[in-house]
Design a protein around this motif. Sequence first.
Motif, PDB file in Angstrom:
ATOM      1  N   LEU A 173       0.848  -1.197   0.000  1.00  0.00           N
ATOM      2  CA  LEU A 173       0.000   0.000   0.000  1.00  0.00           C
ATOM      3  C   LEU A 173       0.887   1.253   0.000  1.00  0.00           C
ATOM      4  CD1 LEU A 173      -2.860   1.221   0.221  1.00  0.00           C
ATOM      5  CD2 LEU A 173      -2.613   1.102   2.702  1.00  0.00           C
ATOM      6  N   GLU A 174       1.953   1.216   0.785  1.00  0.00           N
ATOM      7  CA  GLU A 174       2.831   2.399   0.874  1.00  0.00           C
ATOM      8  C   GLU A 174       3.442   2.708  -0.495  1.00  0.00           C
ATOM      9  OE1 GLU A 174       2.603   4.256   3.456  1.00  0.00           O
ATOM     10  OE2 GLU A 174       1.373   2.714   4.401  1.00  0.00           O
ATOM     11  N   GLU A 175       3.790   1.686  -1.258  1.00  0.00           N
ATOM     12  CA  GLU A 175       4.358   1.935  -2.598  1.00  0.00           C
ATOM     13  C   GLU A 175       3.320   2.585  -3.507  1.00  0.00           C
ATOM     14  OE1 GLU A 175       7.239  -1.176  -4.430  1.00  0.00           O
ATOM     15  OE2 GLU A 175       5.985  -2.242  -2.981  1.00  0.00           O
ATOM     16  N   ARG A 176       2.085   2.078  -3.444  1.00  0.00           N
ATOM     17  CA  ARG A 176       1.046   2.674  -4.294  1.00  0.00           C
ATOM     18  C   ARG A 176       0.768   4.110  -3.861  1.00  0.00           C
ATOM     19  NH1 ARG A 176      -1.508  -2.526  -3.818  1.00  0.00           N
ATOM     20  NH2 ARG A 176      -3.124  -1.661  -2.464  1.00  0.00           N
ATOM     21  N   ILE A 177       0.759   4.338  -2.546  1.00  0.00           N
ATOM     22  CA  ILE A 177       0.546   5.717  -2.059  1.00  0.00           C
ATOM     23  C   ILE A 177       1.663   6.619  -2.595  1.00  0.00           C
ATOM     24  CG2 ILE A 177       0.574   7.184   0.004  1.00  0.00           C
ATOM     25  CD1 ILE A 177      -0.862   4.904   1.502  1.00  0.00           C
ATOM     26  N   GLY A 178       2.884   6.085  -2.639  1.00  0.00           N
ATOM     27  CA  GLY A 178       4.013   6.882  -3.141  1.00  0.00           C
ATOM     28  C   GLY A 178       3.762   7.385  -4.558  1.00  0.00           C
ATOM     29  N   VAL A 179       3.258   6.510  -5.430  1.00  0.00           N
ATOM     30  CA  VAL A 179       2.980   6.915  -6.824  1.00  0.00           C
ATOM     31  C   VAL A 179       1.861   7.964  -6.839  1.00  0.00           C
ATOM     32  CG1 VAL A 179       2.259   6.126  -9.105  1.00  0.00           C
ATOM     33  CG2 VAL A 179       3.703   4.657  -7.694  1.00  0.00           C
ATOM     34  N   LEU A 180       0.834   7.737  -6.026  1.00  0.00           N
ATOM     35  CA  LEU A 180      -0.295   8.683  -5.997  1.00  0.00           C
ATOM     36  C   LEU A 180       0.154  10.059  -5.503  1.00  0.00           C
ATOM     37  CD1 LEU A 180      -1.966   6.133  -6.554  1.00  0.00           C
ATOM     38  CD2 LEU A 180      -3.581   6.877  -4.814  1.00  0.00           C
ATOM     39  N   GLU A 181       1.048  10.039  -4.513  1.00  0.00           N
ATOM     40  CA  GLU A 181       1.513  11.339  -3.988  1.00  0.00           C
ATOM     41  C   GLU A 181       2.361  12.067  -5.032  1.00  0.00           C
ATOM     42  OE1 GLU A 181       3.175  10.186  -0.228  1.00  0.00           O
ATOM     43  OE2 GLU A 181       1.252  10.548   0.813  1.00  0.00           O
ATOM     44  N   SER A 220      -9.449   7.641   3.695  1.00  0.00           N
ATOM     45  CA  SER A 220     -10.665   6.852   3.568  1.00  0.00           C
ATOM     46  C   SER A 220     -10.335   5.360   3.433  1.00  0.00           C
ATOM     47  CB  SER A 220     -11.448   7.341   2.353  1.00  0.00           C
ATOM     48  OG  SER A 220     -12.349   6.369   1.932  1.00  0.00           O
ATOM     49  N   TYR A 221      -9.294   5.060   2.630  1.00  0.00           N
ATOM     50  CA  TYR A 221      -8.921   3.654   2.449  1.00  0.00           C
ATOM     51  C   TYR A 221      -8.572   3.020   3.794  1.00  0.00           C
ATOM     52  CZ  TYR A 221      -6.757  -0.602   0.797  1.00  0.00           C
ATOM     53  OH  TYR A 221      -6.482  -1.925   0.604  1.00  0.00           O
ATOM     54  N   ARG A 222      -7.767   3.750   4.561  1.00  0.00           N
ATOM     55  CA  ARG A 222      -7.329   3.191   5.847  1.00  0.00           C
ATOM     56  C   ARG A 222      -8.523   3.017   6.794  1.00  0.00           C
ATOM     57  NH1 ARG A 222      -1.817   3.252   5.730  1.00  0.00           N
ATOM     58  NH2 ARG A 222      -0.736   5.072   4.899  1.00  0.00           N
ATOM     59  N   GLU A 223      -9.425   3.992   6.748  1.00  0.00           N
ATOM     60  CA  GLU A 223     -10.547   3.966   7.688  1.00  0.00           C
ATOM     61  C   GLU A 223     -11.605   2.937   7.281  1.00  0.00           C
ATOM     62  OE1 GLU A 223     -13.914   7.105   8.531  1.00  0.00           O
ATOM     63  OE2 GLU A 223     -11.940   7.991   8.827  1.00  0.00           O
ATOM     64  N   ARG A 224     -11.912   2.857   6.002  1.00  0.00           N
ATOM     65  CA  ARG A 224     -13.057   2.054   5.561  1.00  0.00           C
ATOM     66  C   ARG A 224     -12.663   0.698   4.992  1.00  0.00           C
ATOM     67  NH1 ARG A 224     -17.562   4.622   5.935  1.00  0.00           N
ATOM     68  NH2 ARG A 224     -18.673   3.243   4.501  1.00  0.00           N
ATOM     69  N   THR A 225     -11.432   0.623   4.441  1.00  0.00           N
ATOM     70  CA  THR A 225     -11.067  -0.653   3.811  1.00  0.00           C
ATOM     71  C   THR A 225      -9.680  -1.118   4.246  1.00  0.00           C
ATOM     72  OG1 THR A 225     -10.526   0.687   1.876  1.00  0.00           O
ATOM     73  CG2 THR A 225     -12.504  -0.605   1.740  1.00  0.00           C
ATOM     74  N   HIS A 248     -12.885   8.468  -9.090  1.00  0.00           N
ATOM     75  CA  HIS A 248     -12.948   7.000  -9.195  1.00  0.00           C
ATOM     76  C   HIS A 248     -11.529   6.430  -9.380  1.00  0.00           C
ATOM     77  CE1 HIS A 248     -17.312   6.969  -9.652  1.00  0.00           C
ATOM     78  NE2 HIS A 248     -17.280   7.628 -10.791  1.00  0.00           N
ATOM     79  N   ILE A 249     -10.726   7.105 -10.223  1.00  0.00           N
ATOM     80  CA  ILE A 249      -9.420   6.540 -10.592  1.00  0.00           C
ATOM     81  C   ILE A 249      -8.492   6.453  -9.374  1.00  0.00           C
ATOM     82  CG2 ILE A 249      -7.306   6.958 -11.948  1.00  0.00           C
ATOM     83  CD1 ILE A 249      -9.131   8.206 -14.139  1.00  0.00           C
ATOM     84  N   VAL A 250      -8.431   7.525  -8.589  1.00  0.00           N
ATOM     85  CA  VAL A 250      -7.490   7.535  -7.452  1.00  0.00           C
ATOM     86  C   VAL A 250      -7.802   6.412  -6.453  1.00  0.00           C
ATOM     87  CG1 VAL A 250      -6.716   8.895  -5.459  1.00  0.00           C
ATOM     88  CG2 VAL A 250      -6.792   9.939  -7.738  1.00  0.00           C
ATOM     89  N   PRO A 251      -9.041   6.299  -5.947  1.00  0.00           N
ATOM     90  CA  PRO A 251      -9.293   5.206  -4.997  1.00  0.00           C
ATOM     91  C   PRO A 251      -9.183   3.821  -5.633  1.00  0.00           C
ATOM     92  CG  PRO A 251     -11.313   6.458  -5.419  1.00  0.00           C
ATOM     93  CD  PRO A 251     -10.205   7.200  -6.065  1.00  0.00           C
ATOM     94  N   ALA A 252      -9.476   3.726  -6.939  1.00  0.00           N
ATOM     95  CA  ALA A 252      -9.356   2.413  -7.607  1.00  0.00           C
ATOM     96  C   ALA A 252      -7.895   1.982  -7.659  1.00  0.00           C
ATOM     97  CB  ALA A 252      -9.946   2.487  -9.016  1.00  0.00           C
ATOM     98  N   ALA A 286     -15.931   6.116  -1.812  1.00  0.00           N
ATOM     99  CA  ALA A 286     -15.491   5.418  -3.032  1.00  0.00           C
ATOM    100  C   ALA A 286     -14.636   4.200  -2.679  1.00  0.00           C
ATOM    101  CB  ALA A 286     -14.722   6.366  -3.943  1.00  0.00           C
ATOM    102  N   ALA A 287     -13.931   4.281  -1.559  1.00  0.00           N
ATOM    103  CA  ALA A 287     -13.105   3.146  -1.119  1.00  0.00           C
ATOM    104  C   ALA A 287     -13.946   1.865  -1.051  1.00  0.00           C
ATOM    105  CB  ALA A 287     -12.498   3.445   0.244  1.00  0.00           C
ATOM    106  N   ASP A 288     -15.222   2.021  -0.680  1.00  0.00           N
ATOM    107  CA  ASP A 288     -16.082   0.837  -0.468  1.00  0.00           C
ATOM    108  C   ASP A 288     -16.304   0.035  -1.747  1.00  0.00           C
ATOM    109  OD1 ASP A 288     -16.319   2.572   1.695  1.00  0.00           O
ATOM    110  OD2 ASP A 288     -18.329   1.880   2.200  1.00  0.00           O
ATOM    111  N   TYR A 289     -16.418   0.745  -2.898  1.00  0.00           N
ATOM    112  CA  TYR A 289     -16.679  -0.014  -4.126  1.00  0.00           C
ATOM    113  C   TYR A 289     -15.391  -0.349  -4.890  1.00  0.00           C
ATOM    114  CZ  TYR A 289     -16.925   4.678  -6.396  1.00  0.00           C
ATOM    115  OH  TYR A 289     -16.666   5.947  -6.834  1.00  0.00           O
ATOM    116  N   CYS A 290     -14.250   0.099  -4.350  1.00  0.00           N
ATOM    117  CA  CYS A 290     -12.980  -0.180  -5.038  1.00  0.00           C
ATOM    118  C   CYS A 290     -12.305  -1.450  -4.526  1.00  0.00           C
ATOM    119  CB  CYS A 290     -12.027   1.006  -4.894  1.00  0.00           C
ATOM    120  SG  CYS A 290     -12.564   2.423  -5.885  1.00  0.00           S
TER     121      CYS A 290
END
Length: 488
Positions: free
Chosen positions: A59-67, A112-117, A155-159, A459-463
Amino acid sequence: MNSLYIAGCWLAGQGEPFESRNPVTQQVLWAGNGATVEQVESAVQAARQAFPAWAKRSLEERIGVLETFATTLKSRADEIARCIGEETGKPLWESATEVTSMANKIAISVQSYRERTGEKSGPLGDATAVLRHKPHGVVAVFGPYNFPGHLPNGHIVPALLAGNTVLFKPSELTPKVAELTVQCWIDAGLPAGVLNLLQGARETGIALAANPGIDGLFFTGSSRTGNHLHQQFSGRPDKILALEMGGNNPLVVDEVADVDAAVYTIIQSAFISAGQRCTCARRLLVPEGAWGDALLARLVAVSSTIEVGAFDQQPPPFMGSVISLGAAKALMDAQELLLANGAVALLEMTQPQAQAALLTPGIIDVTAVTDRADEELFGPLLQVIRYADFAAAIAEANNTQYGLAAGLLSDSEARYQQFWLESRAGIVNWNKQLTGAASTAPFGGVGASGNHRASAYYAADYCAYPVASLETPNLVVPATLTPGVRLS
Ligand SMILES: NC(=O)C1=CN([C@@H]2O[C@H](COP(=O)(O)OP(=O)(O)OC[C@H]3O[C@@H](n4cnc5c(N)ncnc54)[C@H](O)[C@@H]3O)[C@@H](O)[C@H]2O)C=CC1
Ligand SMILES: O=C(O)CCC(=O)N[C@@H](CCC(=O)O)C(=O)O
């Protein structure tokens, strides 16, 4: 022109040619060809191939790209805002807020990802109960034209954060913004195949939605298209479908003390983005009698002074154009039809120049129109309905198949409590404009406005889907055996 981005390569579309234009000057901004059924299939395969490695990254690697993507957006903010402004007609001040919303989406989605998923665990008997989430796989994202950056991004970011790979089909009216956004993702170091861009009109959308290789489809757009997709996905419980659609949103005005505050809030609700927000107030419910007459007179007076102009006009206008000459014509025709059916123009919407999609704000009283169509008029045309008492106002507010946003302007908390209880919508506001929903809250409607898969913070919920596990490293025979089972 290389209009598609598939498996990490830009390539020319082989489908129908199309172009986007500045809605005010009609200057061609982008021209290219849409993706064919075969090109959609090759993009789906690219996304499928890229999925395991992307999902396996931490997850941290993916967050790195998003940041890094957020940093790229910020460093190119002026260029992106200008691109949004010229392609949609939105004033630059507003386009700049769209870019800010895009960049802010990253941190909000991570939270949201951390909190909901995220991951949770605790002891359960002699094992540990663990809740984790997995991405669906390959998902398609369909975007509307009114927020060509922010809404597909929602949609793209949380997906991507959840580990999905994405096929992005932007609105055919805003291909240039989509191209620039995808370039920012490439610059941020997103691996090949993780995000693929499929430009094109309806045929490309139809090909993508029908492709058996997608695991889900996240859609923001009109109720008509969303309904069509819902039917298409019926009998497919294996695919996740999230629909964010339009509304016929009511704003009820009570006899408030501060008339100018009410007028300002109505204008922000009805005319921002030239009325091209799904949350815009479409129906203004005003009490019958002298107070209501005075409110409307003030609303008309102020609305008639609203600045309307090109996206880069100086000093800046409040309202830009609608998306196209075709959209302007459809809105003018809708007004004409309502007037022919008994509506009264309090402030007639006009199109000052035939070759520019600029419309002035319109306010028409439709109280006398029988059999009013329950449809979303996606532009700066506000329909006024007079009501006799508060119960009638609530009944009229709910007199719609949609359920996206509803608002009350009132000095009475008791009335707001009644309105909140009895109204049916995903956004219910008190003394605040209907538009400008927070990304830190869920965003979605009921009825014909959505399919109960709210976007924005939810959005985290449907991703991702939840995986519940019972885990222990020690496989042992329990102390007490189930009756009827013998191990010796
Ligand atoms: N609830 C929400 O979050 C929001 C809803 N909207 C709604 O979006 C609408 C405006 O956007 P538009 O671009 O006009 O929507 P649209 O429904 O015309 O298009 C949306 C996307 O679907 C594609 N598409 C069209 N027909 C298709 C089909 N048969 N199969 C597959 N794909 C198809 C289009 O090419 C586009 O990419 C308004 O109704 C507005 O209320 C807009 C923003 C937010
Ligand atoms: O998706 C989010 O992050 C929040 C929702 C949002 O930005 N809503 C805007 C746009 C609505 C539209 O597209 O018409 C709003 O409420 O104004």
